[in-house]
Design an enzyme around this catalytic site. Structure first.
Site, PDB file in Angstrom:
ATOM      1  N   ILE A  29      32.351  43.778  38.813  1.00 11.95           N
ATOM      2  CA  ILE A  29      31.826  42.437  39.076  1.00 11.95           C
ATOM      3  C   ILE A  29      31.883  42.075  40.567  1.00 11.95           C
ATOM      4  O   ILE A  29      31.143  41.216  41.046  1.00 11.95           O
ATOM      5  CB  ILE A  29      32.565  41.398  38.205  1.00 11.95           C
ATOM      6  N   ALA A  51      34.873  37.001  32.634  1.00  9.63           N
ATOM      7  CA  ALA A  51      35.541  38.062  33.395  1.00  9.63           C
ATOM      8  C   ALA A  51      36.522  37.455  34.381  1.00  9.63           C
ATOM      9  O   ALA A  51      36.119  36.730  35.285  1.00  9.63           O
ATOM     10  CB  ALA A  51      34.504  38.886  34.143  1.00  9.63           C
ATOM     11  N   GLU A  53      40.720  38.059  36.228  1.00  6.51           N
ATOM     12  CA  GLU A  53      42.144  38.395  36.265  1.00  6.51           C
ATOM     13  C   GLU A  53      42.840  37.129  35.796  1.00  6.51           C
ATOM     14  O   GLU A  53      42.607  36.052  36.352  1.00  6.51           O
ATOM     15  CB  GLU A  53      42.574  38.705  37.701  1.00  6.51           C
ATOM     16  N   SER A  54      43.691  37.231  34.769  1.00  8.04           N
ATOM     17  CA  SER A  54      44.185  35.986  34.163  1.00  8.04           C
ATOM     18  C   SER A  54      45.700  35.850  34.104  1.00  8.04           C
ATOM     19  O   SER A  54      46.194  34.837  33.609  1.00  8.04           O
ATOM     20  CB  SER A  54      43.621  35.858  32.742  1.00  8.04           C
ATOM     21  N   THR A  98      40.136  27.605  32.894  1.00  5.33           N
ATOM     22  CA  THR A  98      41.477  27.341  32.372  1.00  5.33           C
ATOM     23  C   THR A  98      41.927  25.915  32.674  1.00  5.33           C
ATOM     24  O   THR A  98      41.493  25.317  33.672  1.00  5.33           O
ATOM     25  CB  THR A  98      42.468  28.324  33.036  1.00  5.33           C
ATOM     26  N   ASP A  99      42.852  25.402  31.866  1.00  6.40           N
ATOM     27  CA  ASP A  99      43.447  24.091  32.159  1.00  6.40           C
ATOM     28  C   ASP A  99      44.400  24.172  33.354  1.00  6.40           C
ATOM     29  O   ASP A  99      44.811  23.137  33.890  1.00  6.40           O
ATOM     30  CB  ASP A  99      44.177  23.521  30.929  1.00  6.40           C
ATOM     31  N   GLU A 100      44.746  25.391  33.788  1.00  5.51           N
ATOM     32  CA  GLU A 100      45.722  25.515  34.882  1.00  5.51           C
ATOM     33  C   GLU A 100      45.166  24.994  36.204  1.00  5.51           C
ATOM     34  O   GLU A 100      45.924  24.732  37.135  1.00  5.51           O
ATOM     35  CB  GLU A 100      46.197  26.971  35.003  1.00  5.51           C
ATOM     36  N   TYR A 123      46.621  32.463  40.770  1.00  6.16           N
ATOM     37  CA  TYR A 123      45.654  32.571  39.667  1.00  6.16           C
ATOM     38  C   TYR A 123      44.863  31.271  39.514  1.00  6.16           C
ATOM     39  O   TYR A 123      43.627  31.270  39.524  1.00  6.16           O
ATOM     40  CB  TYR A 123      46.381  32.910  38.350  1.00  6.16           C
ATOM     41  N   LYS A 127      40.816  30.348  39.990  1.00  7.88           N
ATOM     42  CA  LYS A 127      39.935  29.797  38.951  1.00  7.88           C
ATOM     43  C   LYS A 127      39.362  28.446  39.402  1.00  7.88           C
ATOM     44  O   LYS A 127      38.200  28.142  39.136  1.00  7.88           O
ATOM     45  CB  LYS A 127      40.687  29.645  37.625  1.00  7.88           C
ATOM     46  N   ARG A 254      59.868  32.174  36.833  1.00  5.64           N
ATOM     47  CA  ARG A 254      58.640  32.479  37.585  1.00  5.64           C
ATOM     48  C   ARG A 254      58.600  31.581  38.830  1.00  5.64           C
ATOM     49  O   ARG A 254      58.925  30.391  38.737  1.00  5.64           O
ATOM     50  CB  ARG A 254      57.450  32.189  36.678  1.00  5.64           C
TER      51      ARG A 254
HETATM   52  P1  TYD Z   1      51.856  33.318  29.801  1.00  3.33           P
HETATM   53  O1  TYD Z   1      51.577  33.879  28.446  1.00  3.33           O
HETATM   54  O2  TYD Z   1      52.004  34.260  30.938  1.00  3.33           O
HETATM   55  O3  TYD Z   1      50.714  32.248  30.092  1.00  3.33           O
HETATM   56  P2  TYD Z   1      50.588  31.138  31.298  1.00  3.33           P
HETATM   57  O4  TYD Z   1      51.445  31.558  32.423  1.00  3.33           O
HETATM   58  O5  TYD Z   1      49.146  31.229  31.633  1.00  3.33           O
HETATM   59  O6  TYD Z   1      50.973  29.833  30.689  1.00  3.33           O
HETATM   60  O7  TYD Z   1      53.190  32.448  29.742  1.00  3.33           O
HETATM   61  C1  TYD Z   1      53.346  31.383  28.827  1.00  3.33           C
HETATM   62  C2  TYD Z   1      54.681  30.750  29.114  1.00  3.33           C
HETATM   63  O8  TYD Z   1      55.713  31.679  28.769  1.00  3.33           O
HETATM   64  C3  TYD Z   1      54.914  30.416  30.565  1.00  3.33           C
HETATM   65  O9  TYD Z   1      55.658  29.187  30.651  1.00  3.33           O
HETATM   66  C4  TYD Z   1      55.753  31.567  31.099  1.00  3.33           C
HETATM   67  C5  TYD Z   1      56.561  31.981  29.896  1.00  3.33           C
HETATM   68  N1  TYD Z   1      56.896  33.416  29.790  1.00  3.33           N
HETATM   69  C6  TYD Z   1      58.219  33.807  29.532  1.00  3.33           C
HETATM   70  O10 TYD Z   1      59.136  32.978  29.413  1.00  3.33           O
HETATM   71  N2  TYD Z   1      58.488  35.145  29.412  1.00  3.33           N
HETATM   72  C7  TYD Z   1      57.512  36.109  29.551  1.00  3.33           C
HETATM   73  O11 TYD Z   1      57.822  37.324  29.452  1.00  3.33           O
HETATM   74  C8  TYD Z   1      56.158  35.682  29.798  1.00  3.33           C
HETATM   75  C9  TYD Z   1      55.064  36.683  29.953  1.00  3.33           C
HETATM   76  C10 TYD Z   1      55.900  34.331  29.907  1.00  3.33           C
END
Ligand code: TYD
Length: 317
Positions: A29, A51, A53-54, A98-100, A123, A127, A254
């Site tokens: 892409i 398409a 990276e999410s 996405t809502d993010e 990310y 988006k 995170r």
């Molecule tokens: P995720 O599925 O990565 O979606 P997003 O970041 O788009 O919301 O994560 C969902 C929630 O779960 C997010 O608050 C981060 C948390 N999480 C964990 O606690 N442990 C994990 O191993 C992962 C992948 C996500």
């Protein structure tokens, strides 16, 4: 024409592989010429653009790929549509987002289509940028666009780096269940088939230039969700009650972790009559059953490069 991404897998498409109106094209892409070639060769009339990276964690490790796929890729598609379509009225370019892009909520409130954009991860920034380009092509060139912004999806065939399939897989394999921070972040879970139905209704009946929020009306704290999965899977796997919970491991949070996402999907319900069709409990049970019946799919998809990536991510937490 529908665009997929790296977490896509041809095996997910075996149900449609013999359909007369389906063709698979392998291309990049990010390459404007690859995209234009598809438009010319197949005389593309409409686009559903999925398409991307999410995965937020991947975007924290390496933002540039997200800029390339999500921003440059989207502009390549917009540009090909603009150059190919002579009569804008007879086409649709549906951009799935996405809502993010709206940022993070505290305890109160919901994201509506009027909420200001406030992306906070590489990310979501990519988006948000792609959404802005889609609107810019509508306002500047009159490209016939529609947008949707969805909450967290779950269901079968989900790439197992996301919370739900990752936890199901690790519970099955009796591996640690990495919960980020205290596990009190909240997500609003949407069954993927309900998402697909919403895309269908927006694609056919939505207004041009409009955005529609799609959400499951279904907020869960991460830790409650993980505990629910542990209990459900203890039953399914004939384990003692409470056995899988022992696998829960709290790991470093995170970076910049958004606290809460929650969607107000009133506009979609009011204008186009969409609403979620099943409860989360039923959807989750279906999802667990699918993963337990398809462990070979999981094995195949998590072998090689993905496993090395995941183990590296986990060790660094
Ligand atoms: P995720 O599925 O990565 O979606 P997003 O970041 O788009 O919301 O994560 C969902 C929630 O779960 C997010 O608050 C981060 C948390 N999480 C964990 O606690 N442990 C994990 O191993 C992962 C992948 C996500």
């Amino acid at each position: 024409m529908s665009f997929g991404c790296f977490a896509g897998n041809l095996e997910n498409l075996t149900d449609v592989q013999d359909a007369a109106n389906y063709t698979f094209v392998k291309g990049d892409i990010v390459s404007a010429s690859d995209v234009q070639k598809v438009f010319t060769e197949f005389k593309i009339t409409d686009v559903i653009h999925l398409a991307a990276e999410s995965h937020v964690d991947r975007s924290i490790e390496g933002p540039m790929e997200f800029v390339m796929t999500n921003v440059v890729g989207t502009v390549n598609l917009l540009q090909a549509a603009r150059e190919t379509w002579k009569n804008n009225e007879s086409h649709v370019f549906h951009h799935v987002s996405t809502d993010e892009v709206y940022g993070s909520l505290s305890d109160e409130g919901l994201f509506t289509e009027q909420t200001s954009y406030d992306p906070r991860s590489p990310y979501s920034a990519s988006k948000a940028s792609s959404d802005h380009f889609v609107r810019a092509y509508f306002h500047t060139y009159g490209l016939p666009v529609k947008l949707s912004n969805c909450s967290n999806n779950y269901g079968s065939h989900h790439f197992p780096e996301k919370l739900i399939p990752l936890m199901i897989n690790n519970i099955r394999e009796k591996k640690p269940l990495p919960v980020y921070g205290k596990g009190d972040n909240i997500r609003d879970w949407l069954w993927v088939e309900d998402h697909a139905k919403a895309i269908d209704v927006i694609f056919h009946n939505g207004e041009f230039g409009e955005s529609y929020n799609i959400g499951g009306l279904n907020e869960w704290k991460n830790i409650d969700l993980v505990l629910f999965l542990c209990r459900l899977m203890d039953k399914k796997l004939g384990r003692n009650e409470g056995e899988s919970e022992q696998l829960i491991t709290y790991v470093t949070d995170r970076k910049g972790h958004d606290m809460r996402y929650a969607i107000d999907a009133t506009k979609l319900a009011r204008e186009l009559g969409w609403k979620p069709s099943i409860t989360f409990e039923v959807g989750l049970e279906n999802t667990v059953d699918w993963y337990l019946a398809n462990s070979e799919w999981v094995e195949q998809i998590t072998s090689g490069a993905y496993r090395a990536y995941y183990e590296n991510m986990y060790q660094n937490r």
